[in-house]
Design an enzyme around this catalytic site. Structure first.
Site, PDB file in Angstrom:
ATOM      1  N   ASP A  12     -10.639 -21.633  30.252  1.00 23.64           N
ATOM      2  CA  ASP A  12     -11.219 -20.959  31.434  1.00 23.64           C
ATOM      3  C   ASP A  12     -10.507 -21.238  32.771  1.00 23.64           C
ATOM      4  O   ASP A  12     -11.171 -21.508  33.779  1.00 23.64           O
ATOM      5  CB  ASP A  12     -12.708 -21.349  31.570  1.00 23.64           C
ATOM      6  CG  ASP A  12     -13.554 -20.862  30.394  1.00 23.64           C
ATOM      7  OD1 ASP A  12     -12.997 -20.256  29.463  1.00 23.64           O
ATOM      8  OD2 ASP A  12     -14.783 -21.093  30.408  1.00 23.64           O
ATOM      9  N   ASP A  50     -13.793 -16.882  30.182  1.00 20.16           N
ATOM     10  CA  ASP A  50     -15.226 -16.624  30.348  1.00 20.16           C
ATOM     11  C   ASP A  50     -15.338 -15.164  30.802  1.00 20.16           C
ATOM     12  O   ASP A  50     -14.664 -14.759  31.753  1.00 20.16           O
ATOM     13  CB  ASP A  50     -15.746 -17.584  31.431  1.00 20.16           C
ATOM     14  CG  ASP A  50     -17.177 -18.025  31.246  1.00 20.16           C
ATOM     15  OD1 ASP A  50     -17.630 -18.199  30.094  1.00 20.16           O
ATOM     16  OD2 ASP A  50     -17.879 -18.227  32.269  1.00 20.16           O
ATOM     17  N   HIS A  56     -25.487 -10.619  32.848  1.00 19.16           N
ATOM     18  CA  HIS A  56     -25.517 -11.780  31.951  1.00 19.16           C
ATOM     19  C   HIS A  56     -26.681 -12.715  32.284  1.00 19.16           C
ATOM     20  O   HIS A  56     -26.932 -13.027  33.456  1.00 19.16           O
ATOM     21  CB  HIS A  56     -24.201 -12.559  32.016  1.00 19.16           C
ATOM     22  CG  HIS A  56     -24.030 -13.497  30.877  1.00 19.16           C
ATOM     23  ND1 HIS A  56     -24.073 -14.864  31.019  1.00 19.16           N
ATOM     24  CD2 HIS A  56     -23.856 -13.254  29.558  1.00 19.16           C
ATOM     25  CE1 HIS A  56     -23.918 -15.412  29.829  1.00 19.16           C
ATOM     26  NE2 HIS A  56     -23.781 -14.463  28.921  1.00 19.16           N
ATOM     27  N   HIS A  85     -20.561 -15.233  38.058  1.00 19.66           N
ATOM     28  CA  HIS A  85     -19.145 -15.619  37.971  1.00 19.66           C
ATOM     29  C   HIS A  85     -18.488 -14.917  36.789  1.00 19.66           C
ATOM     30  O   HIS A  85     -19.167 -14.508  35.843  1.00 19.66           O
ATOM     31  CB  HIS A  85     -19.032 -17.145  37.797  1.00 19.66           C
ATOM     32  CG  HIS A  85     -19.607 -17.629  36.498  1.00 19.66           C
ATOM     33  ND1 HIS A  85     -20.958 -17.821  36.316  1.00 19.66           N
ATOM     34  CD2 HIS A  85     -19.034 -17.895  35.305  1.00 19.66           C
ATOM     35  CE1 HIS A  85     -21.185 -18.215  35.069  1.00 19.66           C
ATOM     36  NE2 HIS A  85     -20.039 -18.256  34.425  1.00 19.66           N
ATOM     37  N   LYS A 110     -15.204 -15.018  25.750  1.00 18.80           N
ATOM     38  CA  LYS A 110     -16.506 -15.533  25.304  1.00 18.80           C
ATOM     39  C   LYS A 110     -17.534 -15.284  26.395  1.00 18.80           C
ATOM     40  O   LYS A 110     -17.171 -15.116  27.563  1.00 18.80           O
ATOM     41  CB  LYS A 110     -16.407 -17.034  25.000  1.00 18.80           C
ATOM     42  CG  LYS A 110     -15.983 -17.847  26.212  1.00 18.80           C
ATOM     43  CD  LYS A 110     -15.706 -19.283  25.851  1.00 18.80           C
ATOM     44  CE  LYS A 110     -15.319 -20.097  27.053  1.00 18.80           C
ATOM     45  NZ  LYS A 110     -16.338 -20.157  28.123  1.00 18.80           N
ATOM     46  N   CYS A 155     -17.444 -26.279  29.407  1.00 17.99           N
ATOM     47  CA  CYS A 155     -16.721 -25.532  28.369  1.00 17.99           C
ATOM     48  C   CYS A 155     -15.693 -26.381  27.630  1.00 17.99           C
ATOM     49  O   CYS A 155     -15.519 -26.216  26.420  1.00 17.99           O
ATOM     50  CB  CYS A 155     -16.113 -24.275  28.968  1.00 17.99           C
ATOM     51  SG  CYS A 155     -17.404 -23.080  29.431  1.00 17.99           S
TER      52      CYS A 155
END
Ligand code: VGL
Ligand code: ZN
Length: 202
Positions: A12, A50, A56, A85, A110, A155
């Site tokens: 990420d 990401d 989301h 984000h 992801k 992450c």
């Protein structure tokens, strides 16, 4: 490190996690040059991204009255709510412009399902729904993984712990990671990684 069974997994390294971004990690851009330097040492380089839809469920603004950095219960467990984000297609979701992306064999996205977050490069946060990365690495004969990137306590940590659970050897190069460190989350993540058999290296 050029043994054919090693892969570098860069987690990420996107604009929103770097200074000036929507979920900026302190010093997030300091690790880009060292990571670029590491890439040629590895026969396989994987980048994760990401990649959230507008709606989301990890975004605090999807939960009326909820503040960023608080937690809620989701069907798959506790979920920290984040500022919006890495929205698909935005500049915030793009890789930092200084990150070398040409050496990457594979870019895996992801967190694209609205109803579930995905910290790990291997599984969504239900610890069950796979991203496909494990199969890709196994098909290429990879057994040893080196993790770098953002954020070390989310992450990176979740990816490295899933890696050991899946039977890969996993190490985290801490000098090439930066953490969000929310309420002691870095110390907790380091303990959890060690317990899971992840090697932490400077
Ligand atoms: C991350 C929080 C939310 C990370 C991603 O890359 O560590 N953290 N989404
Ligand atoms: Zn996210």
């Amino acid at each position: 490190m050029s043994a054919t069974h090693n892969a570098l997994i860069v987690i990420d390294l996107q604009n929103d996690f770097c200074p000036g971004g929507a979920l900026a990690v302190k010093g997030g851009d300091d690790i880009i040059a060292p990571i670029n330097t590491l890439m040629p040492d590895f026969p396989v380089v994987v980048l994760t991204q990401d990649w959230h839809p507008q709606n989301h469920s990890s975004f605090a603004d999807q939960h009326p009255g909820a503040a960023p950095f608080t937690q809620i219960d989701m069907p798959y467990g506790r979920q920290t709510l984040w500022p919006r984000h890495c929205v698909q297609g935005t500049n915030g979701a793009a890789f930092h412009p200084d990150l070398r992306t040409d050496p990457a064999d594979m870019i895996i996205r992801k967190g694209f399902r609205p109803q579930i977050d995905s910290y790990s490069a291997f599984f969504e946060n239900d610890h069950t729904t796979p991203t496909g990365l494990a199969g890709y690495l196994r098909d290429r004969g990879i057994t040893d993984l080196t993790f770098v990137g953002l954020a070390q306590d989310y992450c990176v940590a979740w990816s490295a712990m899933d890696a050991t659970r899946l039977g890969f050897a996993a190490r985290v190069l801490e000098g090439a990671c930066r953490a969000i460190d929310l309420d002691g989350s870095l110390a907790a993540a380091r303990d959890a990684m060690r317990t899971a058999g992840v090697t932490l290296e400077a």
